[in-house]
Design an enzyme around this catalytic site. Structure first.
Site, PDB file in Angstrom:
ATOM      1  N   CYS A   1      -2.181   9.382   2.152  1.00 35.10           N
ATOM      2  CA  CYS A   1      -1.863   8.744   0.868  1.00 35.10           C
ATOM      3  C   CYS A   1      -2.919   9.140  -0.161  1.00 35.10           C
ATOM      4  CB  CYS A   1      -1.791   7.234   1.029  1.00 35.10           C
ATOM      5  SG  CYS A   1      -3.203   6.550   1.889  1.00 35.10           S
TER       6      CYS A   1
ATOM      7  N   GLU B   1       0.882  -1.185   0.000  1.00 34.22           N
ATOM      8  CA  GLU B   1       0.000   0.000   0.000  1.00 34.22           C
ATOM      9  C   GLU B   1       0.906   1.217   0.000  1.00 34.22           C
ATOM     10  OE1 GLU B   1      -3.246   0.065  -0.151  1.00 34.22           O
ATOM     11  OE2 GLU B   1      -3.870  -1.949   0.412  1.00 34.22           O
TER      12      GLU B   1
HETATM   13  P1  NAD Z   1       8.229   5.402   4.601  1.00 34.98           P
HETATM   14  O1  NAD Z   1       8.279   4.629   3.346  1.00 34.98           O
HETATM   15  O2  NAD Z   1       9.339   6.320   4.912  1.00 34.98           O
HETATM   16  O3  NAD Z   1       8.122   4.397   5.856  1.00 34.98           O
HETATM   17  C1  NAD Z   1       7.032   3.514   6.002  1.00 34.98           C
HETATM   18  C2  NAD Z   1       7.455   2.331   6.839  1.00 34.98           C
HETATM   19  O4  NAD Z   1       8.382   1.539   6.091  1.00 34.98           O
HETATM   20  C3  NAD Z   1       8.175   2.703   8.129  1.00 34.98           C
HETATM   21  O5  NAD Z   1       7.770   1.824   9.151  1.00 34.98           O
HETATM   22  C4  NAD Z   1       9.642   2.494   7.779  1.00 34.98           C
HETATM   23  O6  NAD Z   1      10.459   2.201   8.898  1.00 34.98           O
HETATM   24  C5  NAD Z   1       9.555   1.309   6.848  1.00 34.98           C
HETATM   25  N1  NAD Z   1      10.660   1.170   5.883  1.00 34.98           N
HETATM   26  C6  NAD Z   1      11.323   2.148   5.244  1.00 34.98           C
HETATM   27  N2  NAD Z   1      12.220   1.621   4.386  1.00 34.98           N
HETATM   28  C7  NAD Z   1      12.101   0.278   4.472  1.00 34.98           C
HETATM   29  C8  NAD Z   1      12.746  -0.813   3.842  1.00 34.98           C
HETATM   30  N3  NAD Z   1      13.717  -0.635   2.930  1.00 34.98           N
HETATM   31  N4  NAD Z   1      12.368  -2.073   4.169  1.00 34.98           N
HETATM   32  C9  NAD Z   1      11.384  -2.276   5.068  1.00 34.98           C
HETATM   33  N5  NAD Z   1      10.747  -1.279   5.730  1.00 34.98           N
HETATM   34  C10 NAD Z   1      11.108  -0.006   5.434  1.00 34.98           C
HETATM   35  O7  NAD Z   1       6.834   6.192   4.592  1.00 34.98           O
HETATM   36  P2  NAD Z   1       6.286   7.288   5.594  1.00 34.98           P
HETATM   37  O8  NAD Z   1       7.013   8.566   5.373  1.00 34.98           O
HETATM   38  O9  NAD Z   1       6.188   6.747   6.982  1.00 34.98           O
HETATM   39  O10 NAD Z   1       4.766   7.438   5.076  1.00 34.98           O
HETATM   40  C11 NAD Z   1       4.403   8.218   3.978  1.00 34.98           C
HETATM   41  C12 NAD Z   1       4.239   7.386   2.723  1.00 34.98           C
HETATM   42  O11 NAD Z   1       3.348   6.298   2.963  1.00 34.98           O
HETATM   43  C13 NAD Z   1       3.599   8.179   1.601  1.00 34.98           C
HETATM   44  O12 NAD Z   1       4.227   7.858   0.394  1.00 34.98           O
HETATM   45  C14 NAD Z   1       2.148   7.711   1.618  1.00 34.98           C
HETATM   46  O13 NAD Z   1       1.474   7.891   0.403  1.00 34.98           O
HETATM   47  C15 NAD Z   1       2.318   6.274   1.969  1.00 34.98           C
HETATM   48  N6  NAD Z   1       1.091   5.703   2.528  1.00 34.98           N
HETATM   49  C16 NAD Z   1       0.345   4.857   1.731  1.00 34.98           C
HETATM   50  C17 NAD Z   1      -0.844   4.347   2.212  1.00 34.98           C
HETATM   51  C18 NAD Z   1      -1.688   3.445   1.360  1.00 34.98           C
HETATM   52  O14 NAD Z   1      -2.558   2.792   1.906  1.00 34.98           O
HETATM   53  N7  NAD Z   1      -1.478   3.366   0.056  1.00 34.98           N
HETATM   54  C19 NAD Z   1      -1.285   4.670   3.499  1.00 34.98           C
HETATM   55  C20 NAD Z   1      -0.500   5.513   4.276  1.00 34.98           C
HETATM   56  C21 NAD Z   1       0.691   6.017   3.780  1.00 34.98           C
END
Ligand code: NAD
Length: 507
Positions: A294, A260
Site C-alpha cells: 500500500c 486502511e
Molecule cells: P481487496 O480490496 O480486493 O480485498 C481486501 C479484503 O477485502 C479481502 O479480504 C476481500 O475478501 C475483502 N473484500 C472485498 N470486497 C469486499 C466487500 N465488498 N465487503 C467486505 N469485504 C470485502 O484488496 P487486495 O487486492 O487484497 O489488496 C490490495 C489493496 O489493499 C491495495 O489497494 C492496497 O493499497 C490495499 N492495502 C492497504 C493497506 C493500508 O494499510 N492502507 C495495507 C495493505 C493493503
C-alpha cells in the site's frame, strides 16, 4: 513444502484423509496456487452462513470472559504469542513468501513486525490511560475511562497476509476485545498457520477459543460481517473500492469502522537531495513486494536540474534487479499475485502510453524455467506528464512514473493531486524544503517522511492515511483508542446536588 501445511492438516478439526483437503468449512471449495511456481498449495473449503454464525456466537461468549481479565494479564498472552512467533519465524516467513510471492526477506520482515507489535501490545496493556478533568462543581471530579468495544472484525488484504492481522489483533485483544479474522481469499494458508499458533497459546492458558476466530471466505463473508451489528468494529484493509462498500454497510447500521485503503505514494527529489540516499529508497519503494505494498512508491517527482542524472542512475539500478523465485534470497523481486494483477500491469502501461507517457524500462512478462507460472514481470519506469489521468490511479504492480517539476510548491501540488493520501516522502538536505513539505501547506498524507522512502513503516507510529485511503490509524502511538469506547464519568462525593452551568432547579 512447508511443515505448517502438515501441522494445519493434523490440527484441523475437519481434516480428511484426502491429502489435498487441509481445512474443511462447509462452503464452496477453492484451490490455492502459489504465485511462485503455479503449484497447488492445497484446497480450502470456505465457510458458509452456518459456520459464520457459529464463529460469531463463540466470539460473543468469549468476550464475556476475556473483558474481565485484567489488561496486563491480556498483555501476557500477547507476550507468549510473540515468543511463539519468534520460534516459528523462519517457517512462517517462508510460507508468507510461498503463498503471497514476496521475497523471503520481506516475509521474515513481516513476521518480525508481528513479533514487534506483540511486544508493543504487552507494554501498552499497562498504559491504557484515561484523563482526569477538574469539575466546575464543588466536591465533584471527572474522569475519562476506556472500555473494550466487543467483537472486532478484521478484514485483511493479500499483500500483508499476516502483519496487518497482528497489528489489529494484538492491540484489540489487550484492550479487552475478541477478534474474528477474515483474511484475503488469496492467502488462507498463512492465516491458518497464524491461527494455529495463537490457538496453542489460548489452549495452554485455558482461555475460551473464541478470543480469536478465523473465517475463510471471499468478499461475501466480508459483506456479511460489515452488515452485522453484532460486530462492534470492522477494521478493513484493502482497495478503495472495497472500503467504499464497507464504509456504507457499516455506516448504515451506525457501526464503527477503521479503514486502511489504497495509496498512491510519491517521493519528491529536490536538487538538494543526496542521490546515494535517494536511489536505494526509490528502488525499494517501487519494486519491493513487486510494487504490491500500500506504501509502494508509484510517482517520482524530480526537480528538473537533477532529472537526467537521477534517470540514468535509476536505469542502471533497474538493470541490476534480479527477478525470480522469492524464496531464493539472491532475488530482489518475486511474482505478482495472479493473472488479474499481470493484466492490470499491462493495461496501466498501455493507458500511460496512450496518455503521452514514455516507457523507458520494463513492460515485459518473463517466462521460461526460472519464471514459471506467468506472473513474473519486469519493473517498469515511465516518463510522465504531470496532468496524466493514470497518475491518479493505484495500479498494484511495479510501475514508477517519473515527473519533472521546477518549484517546490509545484512538486507538492503534484504530490497532493491524487485521491489517495497514504504515504509521501521528500529527499533534500535543505531545511526550508523539508519543513515546507511537513507544514500545513505541504504533504496531505498520513505519513510524511524526510530522507526516508514511502514504504517500510515502523510499528511505533500510527499507521494510516487520509482522503480515499480511509482515515484510519493502526498500530502504534494512540491508535489503541480506535479499539475502545470512551466513557466520561462525573462523580459527586459531597452531600449537595449542584447542577452544571449554575442552573438552579429548586423544588
Ligand atoms: P481487496 O480490496 O480486493 O480485498 C481486501 C479484503 O477485502 C479481502 O479480504 C476481500 O475478501 C475483502 N473484500 C472485498 N470486497 C469486499 C466487500 N465488498 N465487503 C467486505 N469485504 C470485502 O484488496 P487486495 O487486492 O487484497 O489488496 C490490495 C489493496 O489493499 C491495495 O489497494 C492496497 O493499497 C490495499 N492495502 C492497504 C493497506 C493500508 O494499510 N492502507 C495495507 C495493505 C493493503
Amino acid at each position: 513444502m512447508n511443515d505448517f501445511i502438515n501441522r494445519i492438516k493434523n490440527n484441523s478439526n475437519n481434516a480428511e484423509n484426502n491429502n489435498s483437503t487441509i481445512f474443511k468449512g462447509n462452503g464452496v471449495e477453492k484451490g490455492i496456487f502459489s504465485p511462485v511456481n503455479g503449484q497447488l498449495i492445497g484446497r480450502i473449503n470456505f465457510a458458509d452462513n452456518k459456520d459464520y454464525e457459529n464463529i460469531l456466537l463463540t466470539a460473543r461468549s468469549a468476550f464475556l470472559v476475556w473483558r474481565k481479565i485484567p489488561a496486563p494479564k491480556r498483555g501476557e498472552i500477547m507476550r507468549q504469542f510473540g515468543e511463539k512467533l519468534r520460534f516459528n519465524k523462519q517457517e512462517l516467513g517462508n510460507l508468507v513468501s510461498y503463498e503471497m510471492g514476496k521475497s523471503v526477506q520481506e516475509g521474515l520482515g513481516e513476521v518480525q513486525e508481528m513479533i514487534d507489535i506483540c511486544e508493543f501490545a504487552t507494554g501498552l496493556s499497562r498504559q491504557l490511560y484515561g484523563l482526569q478533568m477538574h469539575s466546575e462543581r464543588p466536591n465533584h471530579r471527572m474522569i475519562e475511562q476506556w472500555h473494550p468495544l466487543g467483537v472486532v472484525g478484521i478484514i485483511s488484504a493479500f499483500n500483508f497476509p499476516v502483519a496487518v492481522w497482528a497489528w489489529n489483533l494484538s492491540i484489540a485483544l489487550i484492550c479487552g476485545n475478541v477478534c474474528i479474522w477474515k483474511p484475503s481469499e488469496k492467502t488462507p494458508f498463512t492465516a491458518l498457520a497464524c491461527q494455529l499458533l495463537l490457538s496453542e497459546i489460548i489452549q495452554a492458558n485455558k482461555l475460551p477459543e473464541g478470543i480469536s476466530g478465523l473465517i475463510l471466505g471471499d468478499q461475501l463473508i466480508g459483506e456479511i460481517m460489515s452488515k452485522d451489528s453484532r460486530i462492534d468494529l470492522i477494521s478493513a484493509t484493502g482497495s478503495v473500492n472495497m472500503g467504499k462498500k464497507v464504509a456504507v454497510n457499516v455506516a448504515s447500521r451506525l457501526g464503527k469502522s477503521l479503514l486502511e485503503l489504497g495509496g498512491n505514494n510519491a517521493i519528491i527529489i529536490t536538487e538538494n537531495a543526496t542521490l546515494n540516499q535517494a536511489v536505494p529508497a526509490i528502488l525499494f519503494g517501487a519494486v519491493g513486494t513487486c510494487g504490491q505494498r500500500c506504501t509502494s512508491t508509484r510517482r517520482l517527482i524530480v526537480q528538473e536540474k537533477i532529472y537526467e542524472t537521477l534517470k540514468i542512475r535509476l536505469l542502471k539500478a533497474y538493470k541490476q534487479l534480479r527477478i525470480g523465485n522469492p524464496l531464493n534470497e539472491k532475488n530482489h523481486v518475486g511474482p505478482l499475485i495472479d493473472k488479474e494483477a499481470v493484466n492490470a500491469y499491462l493495461l496501466a502501461i498501455r493507458e500511460a502510453e496512450n496518455q503521452g507517457g514514455k516507457v523507458i524500462f520494463g513492460n515485459e512478462i518473463l517466462d521460461g524455467p526460472d519464471h514459471p507460472g506467468g506472473l513474473y514481470v519486469i519493473p517498469t519506469l515511465i516518463e510522465a506528464k504531470k496532468d496524466m489521468e493514470i497518475l491518479k490511479q493505484e495500479t498494484f504492480a511495479p510501475i514508477l512514473y517519473l515527473i519533472k517539476y521546477v518549484q517546490i510548491s509545484e512538486a507538492i501540488e503534484i504530490q497532493n493531486a491524487v485521491p489517495q493520501g497514504l504515504s509521501s516522502a521528500i529527499f533534500t538536505n535543505r531545511l526550508m524544503e523539508s519543513e515546507f513539505f511537513l507544514s500545513t501547506e505541504g504533504s496531505d498524507c498520513g505519513i510524511a517522511n524526510v530522507n526516508v522512502g514511502t514504504s517500510g513503516a515502523e510499528i511505533g507510529g500510527a499507521f494510516g492515511g487520509e482522503k480515499e485511503t480511509g482515515g484510519g490509524r493502526e498500530s502504534g502511538s494512540d491508535s489503541w483508542k480506535s479499539y475502545m469506547r470512551r466513557q466520561t464519568c462525573t462523580i459527586n462525593f459531597g452531600n449537595d446536588l449542584p447542577l452544571a452551568q449554575g442552573i438552579k432547579f429548586d423544588i
